[in-house]
Design a protein around this motif. Structure first.
Motif, PDB file in Angstrom:
ATOM      1  N   ASP A   1      67.818   5.228  47.953  1.00  0.00           N
ATOM      2  CA  ASP A   1      68.546   4.843  46.749  1.00  0.00           C
ATOM      3  C   ASP A   1      67.613   4.725  45.550  1.00  0.00           C
ATOM      4  O   ASP A   1      67.939   5.163  44.446  1.00  0.00           O
ATOM      5  N   VAL A   2      66.454   4.124  45.764  1.00  0.00           N
ATOM      6  CA  VAL A   2      65.488   3.994  44.674  1.00  0.00           C
ATOM      7  C   VAL A   2      65.050   5.379  44.200  1.00  0.00           C
ATOM      8  O   VAL A   2      64.868   5.620  43.004  1.00  0.00           O
ATOM      9  N   THR A   3      64.910   6.306  45.142  1.00  0.00           N
ATOM     10  CA  THR A   3      64.535   7.675  44.780  1.00  0.00           C
ATOM     11  C   THR A   3      65.589   8.307  43.879  1.00  0.00           C
ATOM     12  O   THR A   3      65.260   9.014  42.913  1.00  0.00           O
ATOM     13  N   ARG A   4      66.862   8.049  44.173  1.00  0.00           N
ATOM     14  CA  ARG A   4      67.929   8.574  43.303  1.00  0.00           C
ATOM     15  C   ARG A   4      67.786   8.056  41.877  1.00  0.00           C
ATOM     16  O   ARG A   4      67.943   8.793  40.905  1.00  0.00           O
ATOM     17  N   VAL A   5      67.498   6.772  41.762  1.00  0.00           N
ATOM     18  CA  VAL A   5      67.426   6.155  40.430  1.00  0.00           C
ATOM     19  C   VAL A   5      66.206   6.654  39.670  1.00  0.00           C
ATOM     20  O   VAL A   5      66.289   6.979  38.478  1.00  0.00           O
ATOM     21  N   THR A   6      65.060   6.726  40.344  1.00  0.00           N
ATOM     22  CA  THR A   6      63.832   7.111  39.641  1.00  0.00           C
ATOM     23  C   THR A   6      63.828   8.586  39.246  1.00  0.00           C
ATOM     24  O   THR A   6      62.965   9.011  38.477  1.00  0.00           O
TER      25      THR A   6
ATOM     26  N   ARG B   1      54.358   1.961  50.240  1.00  0.00           N
ATOM     27  CA  ARG B   1      53.081   1.538  50.811  1.00  0.00           C
ATOM     28  C   ARG B   1      52.806   0.060  50.534  1.00  0.00           C
ATOM     29  O   ARG B   1      52.101  -0.593  51.302  1.00  0.00           O
ATOM     30  N   CYS B   2      53.378  -0.456  49.455  1.00  0.00           N
ATOM     31  CA  CYS B   2      53.075  -1.828  49.025  1.00  0.00           C
ATOM     32  C   CYS B   2      54.114  -2.846  49.469  1.00  0.00           C
ATOM     33  O   CYS B   2      53.798  -4.026  49.657  1.00  0.00           O
ATOM     34  N   ILE B   3      55.371  -2.390  49.605  1.00  0.00           N
ATOM     35  CA  ILE B   3      56.469  -3.299  49.930  1.00  0.00           C
ATOM     36  C   ILE B   3      57.248  -2.712  51.097  1.00  0.00           C
ATOM     37  O   ILE B   3      57.596  -1.521  51.075  1.00  0.00           O
ATOM     38  N   ASP B   4      57.546  -3.524  52.058  1.00  0.00           N
ATOM     39  CA  ASP B   4      58.297  -3.068  53.225  1.00  0.00           C
ATOM     40  C   ASP B   4      59.785  -3.037  52.863  1.00  0.00           C
ATOM     41  O   ASP B   4      60.422  -4.077  52.716  1.00  0.00           O
ATOM     42  N   LEU B   5      60.337  -1.833  52.705  1.00  0.00           N
ATOM     43  CA  LEU B   5      61.734  -1.663  52.337  1.00  0.00           C
ATOM     44  C   LEU B   5      62.428  -0.769  53.352  1.00  0.00           C
ATOM     45  O   LEU B   5      61.826   0.179  53.871  1.00  0.00           O
ATOM     46  N   PRO B   6      63.703  -1.031  53.647  1.00  0.00           N
ATOM     47  CA  PRO B   6      64.455  -0.176  54.568  1.00  0.00           C
ATOM     48  C   PRO B   6      64.555   1.256  54.052  1.00  0.00           C
ATOM     49  O   PRO B   6      64.483   1.507  52.834  1.00  0.00           O
ATOM     50  N   ALA B   7      64.769   2.190  54.960  1.00  0.00           N
ATOM     51  CA  ALA B   7      64.807   3.612  54.597  1.00  0.00           C
ATOM     52  C   ALA B   7      65.925   3.913  53.613  1.00  0.00           C
ATOM     53  O   ALA B   7      65.751   4.714  52.677  1.00  0.00           O
ATOM     54  N   ASP B   8      67.116   3.280  53.799  1.00  0.00           N
ATOM     55  CA  ASP B   8      68.210   3.573  52.872  1.00  0.00           C
ATOM     56  C   ASP B   8      67.922   3.013  51.488  1.00  0.00           C
ATOM     57  O   ASP B   8      68.371   3.573  50.475  1.00  0.00           O
TER      58      ASP B   8
ATOM     59  N   ASN C   1      54.482   3.555  40.201  1.00  0.00           N
ATOM     60  CA  ASN C   1      55.405   4.361  39.411  1.00  0.00           C
ATOM     61  C   ASN C   1      56.329   5.227  40.258  1.00  0.00           C
ATOM     62  O   ASN C   1      57.260   5.833  39.724  1.00  0.00           O
ATOM     63  N   ASP C   2      56.081   5.327  41.542  1.00  0.00           N
ATOM     64  CA  ASP C   2      56.859   6.240  42.379  1.00  0.00           C
ATOM     65  C   ASP C   2      57.225   5.561  43.691  1.00  0.00           C
ATOM     66  O   ASP C   2      56.631   4.555  44.092  1.00  0.00           O
ATOM     67  N   VAL C   3      58.206   6.113  44.341  1.00  0.00           N
ATOM     68  CA  VAL C   3      58.748   5.501  45.554  1.00  0.00           C
ATOM     69  C   VAL C   3      57.732   5.516  46.687  1.00  0.00           C
ATOM     70  O   VAL C   3      57.659   4.568  47.479  1.00  0.00           O
ATOM     71  N   GLN C   4      56.917   6.552  46.771  1.00  0.00           N
ATOM     72  CA  GLN C   4      55.948   6.634  47.851  1.00  0.00           C
ATOM     73  C   GLN C   4      54.933   5.489  47.769  1.00  0.00           C
ATOM     74  O   GLN C   4      54.615   4.836  48.774  1.00  0.00           O
ATOM     75  N   THR C   5      54.449   5.236  46.553  1.00  0.00           N
ATOM     76  CA  THR C   5      53.496   4.126  46.377  1.00  0.00           C
ATOM     77  C   THR C   5      54.183   2.798  46.623  1.00  0.00           C
ATOM     78  O   THR C   5      53.609   1.882  47.229  1.00  0.00           O
ATOM     79  N   LEU C   6      55.422   2.679  46.162  1.00  0.00           N
ATOM     80  CA  LEU C   6      56.184   1.455  46.388  1.00  0.00           C
ATOM     81  C   LEU C   6      56.306   1.157  47.875  1.00  0.00           C
ATOM     82  O   LEU C   6      56.112   0.004  48.316  1.00  0.00           O
TER      83      LEU C   6
END
Length: 524
Positions: A182-187, A171-178, A164-169
């Protein structure tokens, strides 16, 4: 002489024999090969050796200009073999029809699908084909979230550990910092949720993976500008929880909860900021409205997601609908079998089957990419299909997810093999500016859907639809023009035009002598 040997040859065969006429000086090796085929054809109790001979003669004529006499075969010899072919074939198919036409038609048609067959598994792999990678992903995510196998394989465990949150995401999926920023802005404005199981379908290293695009929001959702129309069906809700666009069909939105919140959700306003189920009094008002309107025949239980209701609540609703005589069809709208297939247990299946015995139940799901069909979700659909009238799919046409012939053909073939019938493909909605970047031009969708005709199974071809105050078909008109008493039709898969005689208007309009109307007019 037997009746078979005297039978007239059809035009396909006489045309083929004319093509093969002539002589010439055949090279010894070629002559020996065709003589061997001729001997096999004369002794054959099957059609294939006869066809092989006629095809070889065609190739010799086309390639070297050599007619049948160059190989010691007379017209009478070939006619006898042609009659033998027709006599052997159970349906009387002639060698001219088969060797002179049918095999050519197939040869001409095969290139239409050659590119798809060569590219489909690489460009649009199913979750079954990716299963080894998915299992590796599952092991990684289980470790990141601290989940044991029993928790992973349970519906409750999947929901309790939903991302449900970017921090958990992260940990599970390797995503670039930018991307994370961006996901944090949306959530901060819209809800994100995906189950650990659904997250495991995302291919590592694939930038615009189709499962990633559907489950993890990007900055466009807040950066896109435009007028946001009122929530869907807000002007078509005649009673509490009820949406009604058509006189005989209603939808009852029984919850706003989904196991995963899609990044293209038509009901983004309905999702709100918190999960909600509703009181039995609210459900009863919807039931009372349906019971009081005998024109209503078909009821869709949706949300949110119908399968997110507890089994007891779902059973109560189905029992109530089954008690209304004029409700003959029930549908359950759910994406759970692809997002959290662990939900499909025997108790749920028993509830579906019991209601289906009283009146048909259809399960309507949404699968947008072949990647969502894994051995686990396929098994869930297989078990559901044993208990209900039908399992239907309503896909959404979206950029980067299924907006090519290869991706959409593969989707439709894959779900059909998973016991799900392709039903609709929706053009991604214009109602919400948040999804502008996901939309696909209508004409591209037409080209994709109509390319399926004649190339994949007929019942794997969905209808192309726009949600615009109801479901509006988007197929183009394949009636090109009229020519006298016929219409000219365009075959959408090839562009070829064909003349199709229309019904005779004088005959059609004469009801006085139609069928039984013409009887009983004589008087003694």
């Amino acid at each position: 002489m037997s009746q078979t040997s005297e039978a007239a040859l059809d035009k396909f065969t006489t045309d083929l024999l004319e093509q093969l006429a002539g002589g010439g000086d055949a090279p010894a090796q070629l002559r020996a090969g065709i003589e061997a085929l001729a001997a096999a054809a004369r002794d054959a109790q099957a059609t294939a050796p006869i066809v092989a001979l006629f095809r070889a003669l065609r190739e010799a004529k086309a390639g070297a200009g050599l007619g049948h006499e160059a190989f010691g075969l007379s017209r009478a010899d070939l006619e006898a073999l042609a009659r033998r072919h027709a006599a052997i074939d159970e349906h009387g198919v002639t060698v001219g029809g088969r060797a002179g036409r049918a095999l050519d038609i197939i040869a001409q048609a095969n290139p239409r699908v050659a590119d798809y067959l060569a590219r489909k598994d690489e460009e649009a792999p199913s979750g079954i084909e990716l299963w080894d990678t998915i299992q590796e992903n599952q092991a990684r995510i289980r470790k990141a979230l601290g989940l044991d196998e029993a928790t992973w394989n349970s519906f409750g465990g999947q929901l309790a550990n939903a991302i449900n949150d970017v921090q958990t995401l992260a940990r599970c999926i390797d995503l670039p910092a930018d991307t994370i920023r961006d996901v944090t802005r949306v959530t901060g404005r819209y809800r994100m949720r995906l189950t650990p199981y659904y997250a495991s379908l995302i291919r590592p290293g694939v930038v615009n993976d189709p499962v990633l695009l559907q489950s993890v929001p990007t900055g466009e959702m807040v950066d896109n500008v435009g007028e946001e129309l009122p929530p869907v069906a807000s002007d078509h809700s005649p009673a509490r929880l009820v949406d009604q666009f058509y006189p005989r069909v209603v939808a009852v939105k029984v919850t706003n909860i989904c196991a995963m919140y899609c990044t293209h959700c038509l009901r983004i306003a309905h999702i709100g900021s918190a999960d909600r189920t509703f009181s039995k009094a609210a459900y009863q008002e919807a039931i009372d409205y349906i019971a009081a309107n005998p024109a209503i025949r078909d009821v869709l239980i949706t949300g949110g997601d119908a399968f997110m209701l507890p089994n007891a609540s779902l059973k109560w609703l189905l029992d109530k609908l089954d008690a209304i005589d004029h409700v003959r069809m029930k549908r359950l709208g759910t994406r759970v079998p692809v997002t959290t297939p662990q939900r499909v247990d025997n108790e749920l299946l028993d509830i579906l089957e019991a209601s289906n015995e009283r009146g048909p139940v259809r399960v309507v799901t949404q699968i947008n990419t072949a990647q969502e069909i894994t051995p686990v979700s396929k098994d869930a659909f297989r078990r559901i299909s044993r208990r209900v009238m039908a399992v239907l799919n309503q896909a959404v046409l979206m950029r980067g997810i299924n907006d090519s012939r290869i991706k959409m053909w593969k989707l439709c073939e894959t779900i059909q093999e998973a016991y799900v019938r392709p039903y609709y493909v929706f053009n991604c909605s214009y109602r919400n500016p948040q999804y502008t970047h996901m939309r696909v031009p209508i004409e591209k969708g037409r080209d994709i859907v109509e390319s399926m005709y004649g190339n994949i199974s007929g019942d794997a071809v969905p209808r192309y639809i726009a949600a615009a105050g109801g479901k509006v078909p988007l197929h183009r008109d394949n009636v090109v023009r009229r020519e006298g008493g016929a219409v000219v039709l365009r075959k959408p898969w090839s562009g070829e035009e064909t003349v199709y005689p229309d019904a005779l208007p004088g005959l059609y309009d004469n009801d006085a002598d139609f069928a039984f109307n013409k009887y009983g007019k004589e008087r003694s």
